[in-house]
Design a protein around this motif. Structure first.
Motif, PDB file in Angstrom:
ATOM      1  N   GLY A  20      13.775 182.281 116.967  1.00 46.82           N
ATOM      2  CA  GLY A  20      13.305 181.224 116.088  1.00 46.82           C
ATOM      3  C   GLY A  20      12.314 180.265 116.722  1.00 46.82           C
ATOM      4  N   VAL A  21      12.083 180.380 118.035  1.00 51.27           N
ATOM      5  CA  VAL A  21      11.171 179.491 118.747  1.00 51.27           C
ATOM      6  C   VAL A  21       9.750 180.068 118.716  1.00 51.27           C
ATOM      7  N   PRO A  22       8.719 179.255 118.431  1.00 50.64           N
ATOM      8  CA  PRO A  22       7.344 179.760 118.461  1.00 50.64           C
ATOM      9  C   PRO A  22       6.968 180.262 119.859  1.00 50.64           C
ATOM     10  N   ALA A  23       6.231 181.359 119.895  1.00 53.30           N
ATOM     11  CA  ALA A  23       5.851 181.961 121.173  1.00 53.30           C
ATOM     12  C   ALA A  23       4.565 182.758 121.006  1.00 53.30           C
ATOM     13  N   TYR A  24       3.957 183.067 122.142  1.00 55.61           N
ATOM     14  CA  TYR A  24       2.804 183.957 122.185  1.00 55.61           C
ATOM     15  C   TYR A  24       3.287 185.284 122.752  1.00 55.61           C
ATOM     16  N   PHE A  25       2.947 186.364 122.072  1.00 50.20           N
ATOM     17  CA  PHE A  25       3.436 187.691 122.430  1.00 50.20           C
ATOM     18  C   PHE A  25       2.320 188.521 123.047  1.00 50.20           C
ATOM     19  N   ILE A  26       2.625 189.174 124.151  1.00 50.90           N
ATOM     20  CA  ILE A  26       1.725 190.156 124.761  1.00 50.90           C
ATOM     21  C   ILE A  26       2.488 191.476 124.796  1.00 50.90           C
ATOM     22  N   ARG A  60      -3.679 180.669 127.302  1.00 50.99           N
ATOM     23  CA  ARG A  60      -3.938 179.232 127.422  1.00 50.99           C
ATOM     24  C   ARG A  60      -4.695 178.669 126.227  1.00 50.99           C
ATOM     25  N   SER A  61      -5.364 179.545 125.466  1.00 49.08           N
ATOM     26  CA  SER A  61      -6.179 179.072 124.349  1.00 49.08           C
ATOM     27  C   SER A  61      -5.368 178.776 123.098  1.00 49.08           C
ATOM     28  N   GLN A  62      -4.076 179.072 123.115  1.00 47.69           N
ATOM     29  CA  GLN A  62      -3.244 178.841 121.936  1.00 47.69           C
ATOM     30  C   GLN A  62      -2.177 177.800 122.282  1.00 47.69           C
ATOM     31  N   PRO A  63      -1.518 177.212 121.283  1.00 47.86           N
ATOM     32  CA  PRO A  63      -0.693 176.027 121.535  1.00 47.86           C
ATOM     33  C   PRO A  63       0.709 176.286 122.073  1.00 47.86           C
ATOM     34  N   HIS A  64       1.194 177.500 122.006  1.00 48.57           N
ATOM     35  CA  HIS A  64       2.589 177.761 122.357  1.00 48.57           C
ATOM     36  C   HIS A  64       2.759 177.914 123.870  1.00 48.57           C
ATOM     37  N   ARG A  65       3.784 177.301 124.407  1.00 49.09           N
ATOM     38  CA  ARG A  65       3.997 177.304 125.854  1.00 49.09           C
ATOM     39  C   ARG A  65       5.051 178.310 126.292  1.00 49.09           C
ATOM     40  N   LEU A  66       5.527 179.119 125.350  1.00 45.71           N
ATOM     41  CA  LEU A  66       6.446 180.208 125.648  1.00 45.71           C
ATOM     42  C   LEU A  66       5.709 181.521 125.442  1.00 45.71           C
ATOM     43  N   VAL A  67       5.765 182.411 126.426  1.00 47.03           N
ATOM     44  CA  VAL A  67       5.112 183.717 126.332  1.00 47.03           C
ATOM     45  C   VAL A  67       6.158 184.807 126.530  1.00 47.03           C
ATOM     46  N   LEU A  68       6.123 185.799 125.653  1.00 46.26           N
ATOM     47  CA  LEU A  68       6.964 186.986 125.811  1.00 46.26           C
ATOM     48  C   LEU A  68       6.072 188.174 126.121  1.00 46.26           C
ATOM     49  N   LEU A  87       0.945 183.881 134.445  1.00 43.62           N
ATOM     50  CA  LEU A  87       1.367 183.076 133.302  1.00 43.62           C
ATOM     51  C   LEU A  87       2.277 181.929 133.742  1.00 43.62           C
ATOM     52  N   LEU A  88       3.176 182.209 134.658  1.00 49.30           N
ATOM     53  CA  LEU A  88       4.045 181.162 135.190  1.00 49.30           C
ATOM     54  C   LEU A  88       3.231 180.080 135.894  1.00 49.30           C
TER      55      LEU A  88
END
Length: 213
Positions: A20-26, A60-68, A87-88
């Motif tokens: 449920g938390v916003p994230a950026y996915f790779i 870095r160009s998007q607002p979410h600070r969580l990356v999966l 990323l860390l």
């Protein structure tokens, strides 16, 4: 050196303790397993080559600070540990989803590793790398995708043998459309163990066939 990337997108975490938390996915391309219920077969091949630097800049160009970082199986690609560290170092909280068949020891200790332990219903249980169990810490999570009661019973044996519920979050993930959430909830409650029901939230929101969510 570049990584082969299937897709990148922003969405809500569909699973794990961060559901449920916003994230950026790779999502990286390639997988060494062929689970019977796999819902990302499109990540087996194809994709585009991107460098670690380009992927970190894109994040870095998007607002979410969580990356999966997920797949496929991310640890098949030699540059994945470098991507995780980059990323860390850029200030992200980083999660890695891995299918449990590859060594996790080279992964930066700051990463939250989500280890998918394959149950018999996947037809891939013989590919679990049990040496990884000794490397897990309280930062990590383990996930069991259960296709039925037999898978859940098998998962309990693994949980007890490795004292997983005492060490870290344990996720029970019913196969979407095959195991009712009510049924899986009853199984969990009957154990008396600290287990977490882990439905695939994104499938309930957007549907099981939608990509990039």
């Amino acid at each position: 050196m570049a990584l082969v990337v299937c897709e990148t997108f922003a969405s809500l975490m569909g699973e794990s303790t961060r559901a449920g938390v916003p994230a950026y996915f790779i999502r990286l391309t390639g997988c060494n397993l062929r689970c019977r219920y796999c819902d990302t077969t499109y990540a087996y091949e194809g994709g585009s080559a991107m460098t670690v630097g380009a992927l970190a800049a894109q994040a870095r160009s998007q607002p979410h600070r969580l990356v999966l970082v997920t797949g496929g199986e991310p640890l098949l690609q030699a540059e994945t540990p470098a991507l995780l560290t980059a990323l860390l170092d850029a200030g992200f909280t980083v999660c890695l989803e891995t299918n449990g068949s590859r060594p996790i020891g080279a992964v930066d200790v700051r990463v939250h590793r989500i280890l998918d332990i394959k149950c018999p219903g996947s037809n891939m249980a013989d590919r679990n790398l049990w040496a990884n169990m000794d490397l897990l810490t309280s930062r990590d999570e383990v996930k069991f995708v259960v296709a039925g009661r037999l898978d859940f019973t098998w998962a309990l044996e693994v949980i007890n043998n490795f004292r997983l519920a005492e060490r870290l979050p344990v996720l029970i993930s019913p196969v979407f459309g095959q195991v009712a959430l009510k049924e899986a909830a009853a199984w969990i409650l009957a154990t008396g163990l600290l287990l977490r029901l882990n439905p695939q939230l994104h499938k309930y929101i957007w549907g099981p066939q939608v990509r990039g969510v």
